[in-house]
Write a protein that holds these residues in place. Structure first.
Motif, mmCIF file in Angstrom:
data_model
loop_
_atom_site.group_PDB
_atom_site.id
_atom_site.type_symbol
_atom_site.label_atom_id
_atom_site.label_comp_id
_atom_site.label_asym_id
_atom_site.label_seq_id
_atom_site.Cartn_x
_atom_site.Cartn_y
_atom_site.Cartn_z
ATOM 1 N N PRO A 331 39.115 57.997 5.385
ATOM 2 C CA PRO A 331 37.908 58.815 5.511
ATOM 3 C C PRO A 331 37.174 59.034 4.191
ATOM 4 C CG PRO A 331 39.839 60.229 5.511
ATOM 5 C CD PRO A 331 40.349 58.813 5.419
ATOM 6 N N THR A 332 37.010 57.960 3.420
ATOM 7 C CA THR A 332 36.334 58.053 2.131
ATOM 8 C C THR A 332 34.878 57.629 2.290
ATOM 9 O OG1 THR A 332 38.393 57.514 0.984
ATOM 10 C CG2 THR A 332 36.355 57.300 -0.278
ATOM 11 N N PHE A 333 33.965 58.404 1.713
ATOM 12 C CA PHE A 333 32.538 58.095 1.786
ATOM 13 C C PHE A 333 32.104 57.259 0.583
ATOM 14 C CE2 PHE A 333 32.432 61.765 4.659
ATOM 15 C CZ PHE A 333 31.563 61.304 5.634
ATOM 16 N N ILE A 334 31.124 56.410 0.838
ATOM 17 C CA ILE A 334 30.412 55.719 -0.227
ATOM 18 C C ILE A 334 29.222 56.591 -0.608
ATOM 19 C CG2 ILE A 334 29.148 53.646 -0.888
ATOM 20 C CD1 ILE A 334 30.671 52.138 1.258
ATOM 21 N N GLU A 335 29.155 56.996 -1.844
ATOM 22 C CA GLU A 335 28.101 57.886 -2.293
ATOM 23 C C GLU A 335 26.861 57.111 -2.743
ATOM 24 O OE1 GLU A 335 28.362 61.061 -1.941
ATOM 25 O OE2 GLU A 335 30.514 61.257 -1.535
ATOM 26 N N PHE A 336 25.726 57.803 -2.757
ATOM 27 C CA PHE A 336 24.472 57.231 -3.237
ATOM 28 C C PHE A 336 24.563 57.025 -4.760
ATOM 29 C CE2 PHE A 336 20.119 57.526 -4.732
ATOM 30 C CZ PHE A 336 19.446 56.717 -3.842
ATOM 31 N N PRO A 337 23.993 55.966 -5.328
ATOM 32 C CA PRO A 337 23.188 54.901 -4.703
ATOM 33 C C PRO A 337 24.068 53.864 -3.996
ATOM 34 C CG PRO A 337 23.360 54.516 -7.048
ATOM 35 C CD PRO A 337 24.038 55.829 -6.806
ATOM 36 N N PHE A 338 23.537 53.273 -2.933
ATOM 37 C CA PHE A 338 24.294 52.349 -2.108
ATOM 38 C C PHE A 338 24.051 50.911 -2.549
ATOM 39 C CE2 PHE A 338 22.897 55.851 0.829
ATOM 40 C CZ PHE A 338 24.084 56.544 0.758
ATOM 41 N N PRO A 339 25.024 50.039 -2.290
ATOM 42 C CA PRO A 339 24.805 48.612 -2.536
ATOM 43 C C PRO A 339 23.633 48.078 -1.714
ATOM 44 C CG PRO A 339 27.133 49.081 -2.166
ATOM 45 C CD PRO A 339 26.384 50.321 -1.826
ATOM 46 N N THR A 340 23.014 47.031 -2.186
ATOM 47 C CA THR A 340 21.834 46.466 -1.511
ATOM 48 C C THR A 340 22.154 46.032 -0.091
ATOM 49 O OG1 THR A 340 21.026 45.667 -3.644
ATOM 50 C CG2 THR A 340 20.040 44.707 -1.667
ATOM 51 N N GLU A 341 23.336 45.451 0.102
ATOM 52 C CA GLU A 341 23.687 44.993 1.455
ATOM 53 C C GLU A 341 23.866 46.160 2.428
ATOM 54 O OE1 GLU A 341 27.413 44.748 -1.198
ATOM 55 O OE2 GLU A 341 25.263 44.265 -1.306
ATOM 56 N N GLU A 342 24.321 47.318 1.932
ATOM 57 C CA GLU A 342 24.460 48.480 2.809
ATOM 58 C C GLU A 342 23.084 49.056 3.169
ATOM 59 O OE1 GLU A 342 27.008 49.645 4.343
ATOM 60 O OE2 GLU A 342 28.480 48.307 3.417
ATOM 61 N N GLU A 343 22.171 49.065 2.247
ATOM 62 C CA GLU A 343 20.818 49.522 2.548
ATOM 63 C C GLU A 343 20.166 48.618 3.586
ATOM 64 O OE1 GLU A 343 18.615 49.805 -1.034
ATOM 65 O OE2 GLU A 343 19.651 51.628 -1.734
ATOM 66 N N TYR A 344 20.360 47.306 3.440
ATOM 67 C CA TYR A 344 19.808 46.352 4.406
ATOM 68 C C TYR A 344 20.434 46.559 5.784
ATOM 69 C CZ TYR A 344 18.836 41.940 6.749
ATOM 70 O OH TYR A 344 18.447 40.986 7.670
ATOM 71 N N LEU A 345 21.743 46.799 5.801
ATOM 72 C CA LEU A 345 22.450 46.995 7.069
ATOM 73 C C LEU A 345 21.880 48.182 7.839
ATOM 74 C CD1 LEU A 345 24.889 45.649 8.504
ATOM 75 C CD2 LEU A 345 26.312 47.450 7.542
ATOM 76 N N TYR A 346 21.554 49.259 7.121
ATOM 77 C CA TYR A 346 20.993 50.436 7.781
ATOM 78 C C TYR A 346 19.537 50.220 8.177
ATOM 79 C CZ TYR A 346 19.250 55.168 8.472
ATOM 80 O OH TYR A 346 18.657 56.287 8.988
ATOM 81 N N ASP A 347 18.753 49.621 7.289
ATOM 82 C CA ASP A 347 17.309 49.476 7.533
ATOM 83 C C ASP A 347 17.000 48.533 8.680
ATOM 84 O OD1 ASP A 347 16.762 51.216 5.474
ATOM 85 O OD2 ASP A 347 16.526 49.623 3.965
ATOM 86 N N THR A 348 17.907 47.621 9.002
ATOM 87 C CA THR A 348 17.645 46.639 10.060
ATOM 88 C C THR A 348 18.147 47.112 11.420
ATOM 89 O OG1 THR A 348 19.727 45.518 9.506
ATOM 90 C CG2 THR A 348 17.706 44.683 8.479
ATOM 91 N N ARG A 349 18.575 48.364 11.514
ATOM 92 C CA ARG A 349 19.101 48.869 12.785
ATOM 93 C C ARG A 349 18.118 49.798 13.468
ATOM 94 N NH1 ARG A 349 23.176 46.345 11.438
ATOM 95 N NH2 ARG A 349 24.780 46.232 13.012
#
Length: 439
Positions: A331-349
């Motif tokens: 249950p570990t979170f990735i904190e901001f700023p996010f990797p580019t691939e994670e931003e793309y993954l969210y923006d394309t949904r």
């Protein structure tokens, strides 16, 4: 002559003594009463001491002087409410329902304080976006004679019928026994003895004689169970004249009562952690629009193995323990700023929206666009070992993400599709949210 000790408890005025005692627990009051005979009447004062105890603890939640039409002792009321207070909050049905097709027991129940009773509500999803339907289920109260009275609305159709002016006997409700099994489990079973006793009373008022020499036990007393009543009746009837004939009548009567039952026994388990905390931000009950554009209730739980999310309705079905919606052992979170691939993954949904989104008046909450943290999740307990032949599933199909928003809510989705299910709170500060109408 010795001077009076001004620091002695007996030196205080009586009102001050009652005020001090009202901060003690019943056990502490009982111990204090044993210290001196002069304090025993003080500790037994119902109208001042025990009223103060009830009012201090529950006065802001219910109307203390209205319970039992104001005719019961406050000491009894304190003892009763102390036990019932644990009901407040959310409960879920345990196991598959045994009800008839015309009766739909709730998967999720919410208890709250009423003016002179506890009210249990069915909580179900609405066709109107994220709104929640709140329909009557169970009323728990005390009669003026000090007996426990529980009534259930099997259909949950009319709020005023169950939670109105408590005209119990003339309403189409079912008398039930609420049996507590520890602090996190209770059962609701129909009180068939109550219904039968009512029919006997009606017959006696008309001057009719049942002709049966059967010892009956008044139902509705706290903690009484039908099994106990049956055992008592069995041995009492064996010792009565014409015992064999009476036992046969009793068995015939039991079969008749069973045939008239309107409610089969159901069990409910308490949802202890129904709200998120700082350490467990995803914990609790949530509501969200699924891929079929219908709203579902979700329960997210933390344990020693990680985090798991399940639909509340599935928890009552067989084999539900092996079918989480999503889970993670980290249950570990990735904190901001996010990797580019994670931003793309969210923006394309695509955020799944309710049917109202087709209406131009619908405005999807803009705050959900602000993602504060990301967590990796899985959609199955199936083991995936990369590079090993015979692995049970493609990791692309089970891997997913939780996107936590800045407003404290979150959404989840999986790599196998392009959707995000956004979850919102069901309740806040002990009150259900998004209730349509005047419920």
């Amino acid at each position: 002559m010795a001077e009076p000790n001004l620091n002695s408890f007996s030196a205080f005025p009586e009102d001050v003594q009652f005020c001090i005692l009202s901060f003690l627990s019943p056990t502490e009051i009982a111990n204090f009463a044993c210290t001196s005979k002069r304090y025993a009447p003080l500790c037994q004062n119902d109208s001042k001491l025990w009223y103060s105890l009830c009012d201090r603890r529950w006065g802001s939640k219910t109307q203390i002087n209205k319970w039992g039409d104001g005719q019961i002792s406050y000491k009894l009321l304190y003892k009763t409410l102390n036990k019932w207070e644990n009901l407040i909050g959310f409960w879920r049905r345990c196991g598959q329902s045994q009800q008839k097709e015309t009766v739909k027991p709730p998967s999720l129940v919410f208890f709250e304080w009423g003016s002179s009773f506890l009210s249990g509500w069915r909580v179900s999803s609405s066709q109107n976006a994220y709104c929640v339907i709140k329909s009557p289920f169970l009323l728990i109260s005390i009669s003026p004679e000090g007996e426990i009275v529980n009534y259930l609305d099997p259909e949950g159709q009319n709020k005023n019928k169950l939670f109105g002016d408590l005209g119990y006997l003339d309403m189409d409700v079912v008398p039930v026994n609420v049996n507590f099994i520890g602090d996190s489990h209770f059962s609701v079973e129909e009180n068939v003895n109550f219904a039968y006793r009512r029919s006997l009373s009606s017959g006696n008022l008309k001057g009719e004689d049942s002709g049966e020499d059967i010892v009956s036990v008044a139902s509705g007393s706290p903690g009484s169970l039908p099994e106990t009543l049956e055992i008592y009746q069995y041995y009492a009837n064996r010792m009565s004249p014409g015992a064999d004939r009476a036992i046969r009548r009793q068995r015939r009567r039991e079969k008749e009562k069973q045939g008239k039952k309107r409610w089969e026994t159901e069990h409910f388990l308490k949802i202890v952690d129904s709200s998120p905390t700082l350490d467990r931000p995803l914990q609790g009950l949530w509501k969200g629009i699924c891929e079929d554009r219908k709203m579902e209730f979700y329960l997210v739980a933390y344990d020693e193995f990680g985090i798991s999310c399940r639909r509340v309705g599935d928890l009552s079905e067989r084999h539900s323990r092996s079918t989480p919606v999503f889970w993670t052992s980290d249950p570990t979170f990735i904190e901001f700023p996010f990797p580019t691939e994670e931003e793309y993954l969210y923006d394309t949904r695509i955020h799944i929206q309710p049917p109202e989104a087709e209406n131009s008046d619908w405005d999807f909450p803009i705050e959900n666009d602000a993602v504060s943290r990301i967590m990796y999740i899985n959609s199955s307990y199936d083991l995936v070992i990369l590079g090993v032949e015979g692995a049970s599933m493609n990791p692309w199909r089970v891997e997913g993400r939780v996107w936590q928003y800045r407003n404290g809510t979150f959404g989840f989705g999986f790599l196998r599709n392009h959707f995000i299910v956004d979850l919102k709170h069901i309740a806040k500060n002990g009150c259900l949210l998004d209730i349509p109408g005047d419920l």
